[in-house]
Design a protein around this motif. Structure first.
Motif, PDB file in Angstrom:
ATOM      1  N   ALA A  11     -25.881  -4.381   8.070  1.00 23.83           N
ATOM      2  CA  ALA A  11     -25.809  -5.655   7.371  1.00 23.83           C
ATOM      3  C   ALA A  11     -24.696  -5.647   6.335  1.00 23.83           C
ATOM      4  N   ALA A  12     -24.341  -4.435   5.848  1.00 22.34           N
ATOM      5  CA  ALA A  12     -23.385  -4.368   4.747  1.00 22.34           C
ATOM      6  C   ALA A  12     -21.929  -4.373   5.215  1.00 22.34           C
ATOM      7  N   VAL A  13     -21.691  -4.457   6.508  1.00 20.88           N
ATOM      8  CA  VAL A  13     -20.308  -4.430   6.993  1.00 20.88           C
ATOM      9  C   VAL A  13     -19.580  -5.697   6.559  1.00 20.88           C
ATOM     10  N   PRO A  14     -18.410  -5.516   5.887  1.00 23.38           N
ATOM     11  CA  PRO A  14     -17.674  -6.709   5.465  1.00 23.38           C
ATOM     12  C   PRO A  14     -16.985  -7.356   6.661  1.00 23.38           C
ATOM     13  N   SER A  15     -16.701  -8.610   6.532  1.00 23.13           N
ATOM     14  CA  SER A  15     -15.995  -9.313   7.607  1.00 23.13           C
ATOM     15  C   SER A  15     -14.573  -8.780   7.719  1.00 23.13           C
ATOM     16  N   ALA A  16     -13.929  -9.079   8.842  1.00 17.93           N
ATOM     17  CA  ALA A  16     -12.569  -8.589   9.070  1.00 17.93           C
ATOM     18  C   ALA A  16     -11.632  -9.055   7.955  1.00 17.93           C
ATOM     19  N   THR A  17     -11.798 -10.272   7.520  1.00 17.51           N
ATOM     20  CA  THR A  17     -10.935 -10.813   6.455  1.00 17.51           C
ATOM     21  C   THR A  17     -11.160 -10.067   5.154  1.00 17.51           C
ATOM     22  N   THR A  18     -12.426  -9.869   4.822  1.00 12.57           N
ATOM     23  CA  THR A  18     -12.738  -9.150   3.580  1.00 12.57           C
ATOM     24  C   THR A  18     -12.156  -7.750   3.626  1.00 12.57           C
ATOM     25  N   LEU A  19     -12.319  -7.105   4.776  1.00  9.25           N
ATOM     26  CA  LEU A  19     -11.829  -5.744   4.903  1.00  9.25           C
ATOM     27  C   LEU A  19     -10.309  -5.701   4.734  1.00  9.25           C
ATOM     28  N   ARG A  20      -9.649  -6.701   5.318  1.00 10.29           N
ATOM     29  CA  ARG A  20      -8.197  -6.756   5.178  1.00 10.29           C
ATOM     30  C   ARG A  20      -7.817  -6.916   3.700  1.00 10.29           C
ATOM     31  N   ALA A  21      -8.548  -7.754   3.013  1.00  9.71           N
ATOM     32  CA  ALA A  21      -8.279  -7.971   1.580  1.00  9.71           C
ATOM     33  C   ALA A  21      -8.504  -6.675   0.794  1.00  9.71           C
ATOM     34  N   ILE A  22      -9.586  -5.980   1.138  1.00  7.77           N
ATOM     35  CA  ILE A  22      -9.882  -4.712   0.449  1.00  7.77           C
ATOM     36  C   ILE A  22      -8.753  -3.725   0.679  1.00  7.77           C
ATOM     37  N   LYS A  23      -8.280  -3.677   1.932  1.00 14.41           N
ATOM     38  CA  LYS A  23      -7.191  -2.745   2.247  1.00 14.41           C
ATOM     39  C   LYS A  23      -5.920  -3.085   1.494  1.00 14.41           C
ATOM     40  N   CYS A  24      -5.646  -4.373   1.404  1.00 13.21           N
ATOM     41  CA  CYS A  24      -4.444  -4.786   0.653  1.00 13.21           C
ATOM     42  C   CYS A  24      -4.550  -4.340  -0.800  1.00 13.21           C
ATOM     43  N   LEU A  25      -5.708  -4.596  -1.369  1.00 10.01           N
ATOM     44  CA  LEU A  25      -5.927  -4.213  -2.767  1.00 10.01           C
ATOM     45  C   LEU A  25      -5.759  -2.712  -2.944  1.00 10.01           C
ATOM     46  N   LEU A  26      -6.358  -1.965  -2.024  1.00 10.44           N
ATOM     47  CA  LEU A  26      -6.303  -0.514  -2.111  1.00 10.44           C
ATOM     48  C   LEU A  26      -4.856  -0.032  -1.982  1.00 10.44           C
ATOM     49  N   PHE A  27      -4.126  -0.679  -1.066  1.00  7.81           N
ATOM     50  CA  PHE A  27      -2.730  -0.290  -0.861  1.00  7.81           C
ATOM     51  C   PHE A  27      -1.951  -0.424  -2.177  1.00  7.81           C
ATOM     52  N   VAL A  28      -2.157  -1.534  -2.850  1.00  5.19           N
ATOM     53  CA  VAL A  28      -1.458  -1.768  -4.111  1.00  5.19           C
ATOM     54  C   VAL A  28      -1.949  -0.781  -5.175  1.00  5.19           C
ATOM     55  N   ALA A  29      -3.264  -0.592  -5.232  1.00  5.69           N
ATOM     56  CA  ALA A  29      -3.836   0.301  -6.247  1.00  5.69           C
ATOM     57  C   ALA A  29      -3.281   1.715  -6.100  1.00  5.69           C
ATOM     58  N   CYS A  30      -3.116   2.161  -4.857  1.00  6.64           N
ATOM     59  CA  CYS A  30      -2.624   3.527  -4.628  1.00  6.64           C
ATOM     60  C   CYS A  30      -1.168   3.687  -5.050  1.00  6.64           C
ATOM     61  N   ALA A  31      -0.456   2.581  -5.099  1.00  4.85           N
ATOM     62  CA  ALA A  31       0.946   2.656  -5.503  1.00  4.85           C
ATOM     63  C   ALA A  31       1.097   2.619  -7.017  1.00  4.85           C
ATOM     64  N   VAL A  32       0.015   2.277  -7.717  1.00  6.49           N
ATOM     65  CA  VAL A  32       0.102   2.129  -9.173  1.00  6.49           C
ATOM     66  C   VAL A  32       0.552   3.409  -9.888  1.00  6.49           C
ATOM     67  N   PRO A  33      -0.011   4.589  -9.543  1.00  9.28           N
ATOM     68  CA  PRO A  33       0.443   5.797 -10.254  1.00  9.28           C
ATOM     69  C   PRO A  33       1.950   6.022 -10.128  1.00  9.28           C
ATOM     70  N   LEU A  34       2.472   5.742  -8.925  1.00 12.01           N
ATOM     71  CA  LEU A  34       3.909   5.914  -8.715  1.00 12.01           C
ATOM     72  C   LEU A  34       4.691   4.907  -9.549  1.00 12.01           C
ATOM     73  N   ALA A  35       4.221   3.664  -9.532  1.00 13.58           N
ATOM     74  CA  ALA A  35       4.900   2.626 -10.308  1.00 13.58           C
ATOM     75  C   ALA A  35       4.870   2.979 -11.794  1.00 13.58           C
ATOM     76  N   HIS A  36       3.738   3.495 -12.230  1.00 17.94           N
ATOM     77  CA  HIS A  36       3.585   3.871 -13.633  1.00 17.94           C
ATOM     78  C   HIS A  36       4.586   4.966 -14.022  1.00 17.94           C
ATOM     79  N   LEU A  37       4.698   5.970 -13.144  1.00 22.25           N
ATOM     80  CA  LEU A  37       5.659   7.058 -13.385  1.00 22.25           C
ATOM     81  C   LEU A  37       7.094   6.524 -13.415  1.00 22.25           C
ATOM     82  N   ALA A  38       7.396   5.669 -12.447  1.00 19.12           N
ATOM     83  CA  ALA A  38       8.748   5.117 -12.372  1.00 19.12           C
ATOM     84  C   ALA A  38       9.051   4.302 -13.618  1.00 19.12           C
TER      85      ALA A  38
END
Lengths: 231, 314
Positions: A11-38
């Motif tokens: 029941a807890a599986v997110p919809s394809a759209t939600t999952l895509r949004a989560i992935k986008c967010l995660l992608f950006v979040a993972c780049a934050v440490p690099l951006a911060h260093l730069a």
């Protein structure tokens, strides 16, 4: 008990759209440490020894991402949120990305492409040997991360190959431990987190088999079974 | 007392001294014509006024290399009593009480003495010594120290014939140095020199840098500077100097006997077991430079080690 847990899981599986949004967010979040260093480098805010700060910063984040990646499976088991596994590939690839940047700072900023010195270092300095070995072991994992490679290898072989991430974790923590001059507090924290993450897996494997006999004989097979729709 | 100093040193040659918080000292500085530069804007927590000093005696021992910026010298410090991250001391050391302060010279000496800072400053004219500093970790800087020759201090107590080594002890006060509750090193921080090394004219007791009182994170109020050895030999915030017969066990030797020897002379051909010492990164430079034997002070100090195997006596 197992089946009772399975109901809400589905029941807890997110919809394809939600999952895509989560992935986008995660992608950006993972780049934050690099951006911060730069940004800090750009602002000349990395202290007296910016090259060391960049090398250490990237190394720390490689290790962080490695441990975060290793957290996905235990977290999934504990929470029942099976879809979390869909985020694992991105986390793993970010680990590899930060590891490459970390290695590049060593080759470029630290040694300035002095290949003979680099080869000498890798051979002679245990902390560099294990660090380099960890990076080498990450290579095949990154290369085989695509859906096509998973299909080509087949689930079980792919999984066996990717278990080398446990060894990579150990090498990475050793790399950190052997590099600090005296105060091993932080390497110890990383070692304990890694030990916990590996121990959770060991406990899982030894746990009494769930209802379904065939899968239970090889619990690992369901452990990281690649989902074909991972993107 | 103040007049005596003024009498002895002609006004034109006054070597200003880092003076400490008391009003009396401040007045003395003013009367000697030194420039009080107000609060050092760059020094973190510069509540105790940082005085700038003019007319410092130029030393032939100074290098003409470009000094590392003040900000870097005072924010990139290894002073484990205040934390093991190099940014820690600049934050954590600011509450250290450096006045009143005394340093005790004892052990194998005819006249043990305890000197306060005023007494210390009367021993010799303060000199500026611009020295290279090479850390065992592979980085280096150039620091314009202010100080007096260590020899001037040691001569005060008339060492006995069997005194062969000097042991330096840093302050160990857990109330002021909470980080020392962790056993990362054996406290108090202990360092040592052979007597002839200590008496060498390059060996300096630093009381300031960049024309100002020594910042706390750099080892206020007094520290040792031995420019041909790795930086950790320079004990900070020294409270005791002991003359001994046997080679002292230093904190770093106890921490890692295979990695840190008693001599710890800068030596590009003897690697740290875990990393190379052949090159170093001078702070502010992009490319690493080759590390020089004895940190470039071989001409002055190589004679101290004639006939010694420096690979064994690392």
């Amino acid at each position: 008990m197992a089946s009772a847990q399975h109901m809400p899981r589905r029941a807890a599986v997110p919809s394809a759209t939600t999952l895509r949004a989560i992935k986008c967010l995660l992608f950006v979040a993972c780049a934050v440490p690099l951006a911060h260093l730069a940004w800090a480098a750009w602002q000349d805010d990395l202290g007296a020894n910016p090259i060391e700060a960049i090398t250490r910063g990237l190394g720390t984040w490689t290790l962080n991402f490695l441990l975060i990646t290793l957290t996905v499976t235990p977290l999934r088991k504990l929470t029942g949120l099976d879809w979390l596994v869909r985020l694992r590939r991105m986390l793993g690839l970010y680990t590899f990305f930060y590891a490459c940047l970390h290695l590049m700072t060593y080759v470029w900023l630290d040694q300035f492409f002095d290949w003979s010195a680099i080869v000498h270092d890798i051979a002679k300095r245990p902390f560099i040997t294990v660090g380099f070995a960890a990076w080498l072991l990450l290579l095949p994992l990154a290369v085989t991360s695509t859906n096509a490679m998973m299909r080509w290898l087949g689930g079980r072989r792919w999984q066996r190959l990717h278990r080398s991430v446990y060894a990579i974790g150990v090498l990475a923590v050793l790399h950190y431990w052997w590099l600090v001059k005296k105060d091993v507090t932080l390497p110890l924290v990383y070692a304990l987190v890694l030990a916990l993450l590996l121990a959770l897996r060991a406990v899982r494997r030894r746990a009494p088999p769930p209802a379904s006999g065939k899968l239970a004989a090889r619990p690992a097979a369901t452990f990281v079974k690649p989902a074909p729709d991972q993107a | 007392m103040n007049t005596r100093i003024a009498d002895r040193i002609p006004a034109t040659e006054i070597t200003p001294r880092p003076l400490y918080e008391s009003r009396r000292d401040f007045l003395r500085v003013a009367s000697l014509g030194c420039i009080a530069a107000g609060i050092g804007a760059l020094a973190p927590g510069a509540a105790w006024a940082a005085q700038k000093f003019a007319n410092l005696a130029h030393s032939p021992y100074s290098t003409d290399e470009k000094p590392t910026p003040y900000k870097d010298v005072t924010t990139y410090n290894n002073f484990y009593e205040f934390g093991t991250d190099k940014r820690d001391p600049a934050h954590n050391a600011q509450a250290l009480r450096v006045q009143p302060w005394t340093v005790t010279l004892d052990g194998l000496v005819a006249r043990p003495r305890t000197l306060d800072l005023d007494a210390l400053l009367r021993l010799a004219p303060l000199e500026e010594r611009i020295y290279r500093m090479r850390c065992v970790e592979g980085w280096s800087m150039v620091v314009p120290w202010l100080g007096i020759p260590l020899a001037a201090l040691l001569k005060q107590v008339e060492p006995l014939g069997n005194a062969k080594y000097i042991e330096f002890q840093s302050l160990h006060d857990t109330a002021q140095m909470p980080e020392t509750r962790s056993r990362v090193l054996d406290w108090p921080y202990t360092e040592g020199l052979r007597l002839d090394e200590a008496m060498h004219p390059l060996s300096l007791i630093a009381l300031g840098l960049y024309g100002e009182q020594l910042p706390r994170q750099n080892g206020a109020p007094l520290r040792l500077v031995v420019p041909w050895k790795y930086g950790f030999k320079g004990a900070k915030s020294i409270v005791r100097i002991r003359f001994v017969e046997r080679q002292p066990d230093t904190s770093w030797m106890r921490a890692g006997p295979s990695e840190y020897g008693f001599y710890s002379n800068v030596n590009p051909s003897v690697d740290h077991p875990r990393w190379s010492q052949a090159t170093e990164r001078r702070l502010g430079e992009f490319l690493k430079r080759k590390t020089l034997m004895f940190n470039g002070y071989g001409e002055q100090v190589a004679g101290l080690y004639t006939g010694m195997d420096l690979r064994r006596n690392f």
